[in-house]
Design an enzyme around this catalytic site. Structure first.
Site, mmCIF file in Angstrom:
data_model
loop_
_atom_site.group_PDB
_atom_site.id
_atom_site.type_symbol
_atom_site.label_atom_id
_atom_site.label_comp_id
_atom_site.label_asym_id
_atom_site.label_seq_id
_atom_site.Cartn_x
_atom_site.Cartn_y
_atom_site.Cartn_z
ATOM 1 N N ALA A 1 -77.402 6.072 -20.462
ATOM 2 C CA ALA A 1 -78.113 7.016 -21.331
ATOM 3 C C ALA A 1 -77.178 8.041 -21.979
ATOM 4 O O ALA A 1 -77.547 8.677 -22.971
ATOM 5 C CB ALA A 1 -79.221 7.714 -20.556
ATOM 6 N N ARG B 1 -85.642 -0.958 -29.038
ATOM 7 C CA ARG B 1 -86.396 -0.260 -27.990
ATOM 8 C C ARG B 1 -86.920 1.080 -28.532
ATOM 9 O O ARG B 1 -87.226 1.168 -29.711
ATOM 10 C CB ARG B 1 -85.492 -0.093 -26.763
ATOM 11 N N TYR C 1 -82.769 -5.567 -18.255
ATOM 12 C CA TYR C 1 -81.334 -5.530 -17.956
ATOM 13 C C TYR C 1 -80.793 -6.789 -17.272
ATOM 14 O O TYR C 1 -79.595 -6.883 -17.035
ATOM 15 C CB TYR C 1 -81.024 -4.293 -17.104
ATOM 16 N N HIS D 1 -73.899 -2.702 -24.469
ATOM 17 C CA HIS D 1 -75.227 -2.456 -23.901
ATOM 18 C C HIS D 1 -75.843 -3.786 -23.517
ATOM 19 O O HIS D 1 -75.800 -4.738 -24.301
ATOM 20 C CB HIS D 1 -76.141 -1.750 -24.910
ATOM 21 N N ARG E 1 -83.010 -2.471 -11.242
ATOM 22 C CA ARG E 1 -83.628 -1.856 -12.421
ATOM 23 C C ARG E 1 -84.403 -2.910 -13.179
ATOM 24 O O ARG E 1 -84.108 -4.089 -13.049
ATOM 25 C CB ARG E 1 -82.537 -1.345 -13.392
ATOM 26 N N GLU F 1 -68.024 -0.603 -27.085
ATOM 27 C CA GLU F 1 -69.240 -0.113 -26.426
ATOM 28 C C GLU F 1 -70.148 -1.313 -26.171
ATOM 29 O O GLU F 1 -70.378 -2.110 -27.081
ATOM 30 C CB GLU F 1 -69.896 0.884 -27.394
ATOM 31 N N PRO G 1 -74.235 6.233 -15.948
ATOM 32 C CA PRO G 1 -75.377 6.504 -15.084
ATOM 33 C C PRO G 1 -76.383 5.363 -14.961
ATOM 34 O O PRO G 1 -76.725 4.719 -15.957
ATOM 35 C CB PRO G 1 -76.050 7.711 -15.753
ATOM 36 N N ASN G 2 -76.808 5.160 -13.729
ATOM 37 C CA ASN G 2 -77.872 4.214 -13.340
ATOM 38 C C ASN G 2 -77.465 2.740 -13.404
ATOM 39 O O ASN G 2 -78.231 1.875 -12.972
ATOM 40 C CB ASN G 2 -79.149 4.438 -14.191
ATOM 41 N N ASN H 1 -70.044 0.815 -20.991
ATOM 42 C CA ASN H 1 -71.494 0.934 -21.147
ATOM 43 C C ASN H 1 -71.828 2.337 -20.653
ATOM 44 O O ASN H 1 -71.860 2.574 -19.443
ATOM 45 C CB ASN H 1 -72.233 -0.122 -20.326
HETATM 46 C C1 DQA Z 1 -78.110 0.717 -21.680
HETATM 47 C C2 DQA Z 1 -79.130 1.255 -22.708
HETATM 48 C C3 DQA Z 1 -79.359 2.746 -22.507
HETATM 49 O O1 DQA Z 1 -80.300 3.227 -23.452
HETATM 50 C C4 DQA Z 1 -79.900 3.007 -21.113
HETATM 51 O O2 DQA Z 1 -80.078 4.385 -20.907
HETATM 52 C C5 DQA Z 1 -79.056 2.388 -20.050
HETATM 53 C C6 DQA Z 1 -78.518 1.049 -20.258
HETATM 54 C C7 DQA Z 1 -77.974 -0.815 -21.758
HETATM 55 O O3 DQA Z 1 -77.030 -1.329 -21.176
HETATM 56 O O4 DQA Z 1 -78.803 -1.494 -22.369
HETATM 57 O O5 DQA Z 1 -78.887 2.962 -18.972
HETATM 58 O O6 DQA Z 1 -76.848 1.281 -21.966
#
Ligand code: DQA
Length: 147
Positions: free
Chosen positions: A76, A106, A22, A99, A17, A97, A9-10, A73
């Site tokens: 959330a 954070r 990011y 990020h 963003r 995984e 998501p997102n 990735n």
């Molecule tokens: C994320 C970190 C997550 O906490 C966040 O919700 C994201 C991006 C990252 O790539 O740093 O959407 O996975």
């Protein structure tokens, strides 16, 4: 060899963003760099992004029989996506995984990953290069190479 690179998501909003957190590359740019790296490694990179946990699970279930590893990735869903975690575990594939941001530096709730226990390892805070590092490492390991 086929590696799935999955974004949750997102992450389709990368480039728009919070760039301080990011970075400024779009997801399309990152995916294109991954495919380029895949070509250099003579492997196939299949990319997928969804804002829906169900669609991510469907993709994993459909693709995992013909794939050799997963880089994900989870956005959330990292912090509460138990169905996604189960689908990843059920795939039986090695998982890395990734990020973009350092989730340990954070908000407190971001420091907990429900995906981490079913992953081989994770990369956090290296920006888009984290995906490339994950791909190179996973492929080197699957091929039994030193680098
Ligand atoms: C994320 C970190 C997550 O906490 C966040 O919700 C994201 C991006 C990252 O790539 O740093 O959407 O996975």
């Amino acid at each position: 060899m086929k590696i799935l690179v999955i974004n949750g998501p997102n992450l389709n909003m990368l480039g728009k963003r919070d760039k301080e957190i990011y970075g400024d590359k779009t997801l399309a740019e990152i995916e294109s760099l991954l495919k380029k790296q895949g070509k250099a490694l003579a492997i196939e990179v299949i990319t997928f992004q969804s804002n829906s946990e169900g669609a991510l699970i469907d993709f994993i279930q459909e693709q995992s029989n013909s794939a050799d590893g997963i880089i994900i990735n989870p956005g959330a869903l990292t912090h509460y996506g138990f169905s996604l975690r189960d689908a990843l575990a059920d795939s039986g594939l090695p998982i890395i995984e990734v990020h973009l941001s350092n989730i340990y530096a954070r908000e407190e709730w971001r420091a907990k990953s429900v995906i981490a226990p079913v992953a081989k390892g994770n990369i956090s805070g290296l920006g888009w290069r984290g995906y490339i590092a994950a791909l190179r490492t996973l492929v080197a390991e699957l091929k039994g190479e030193d680098v």
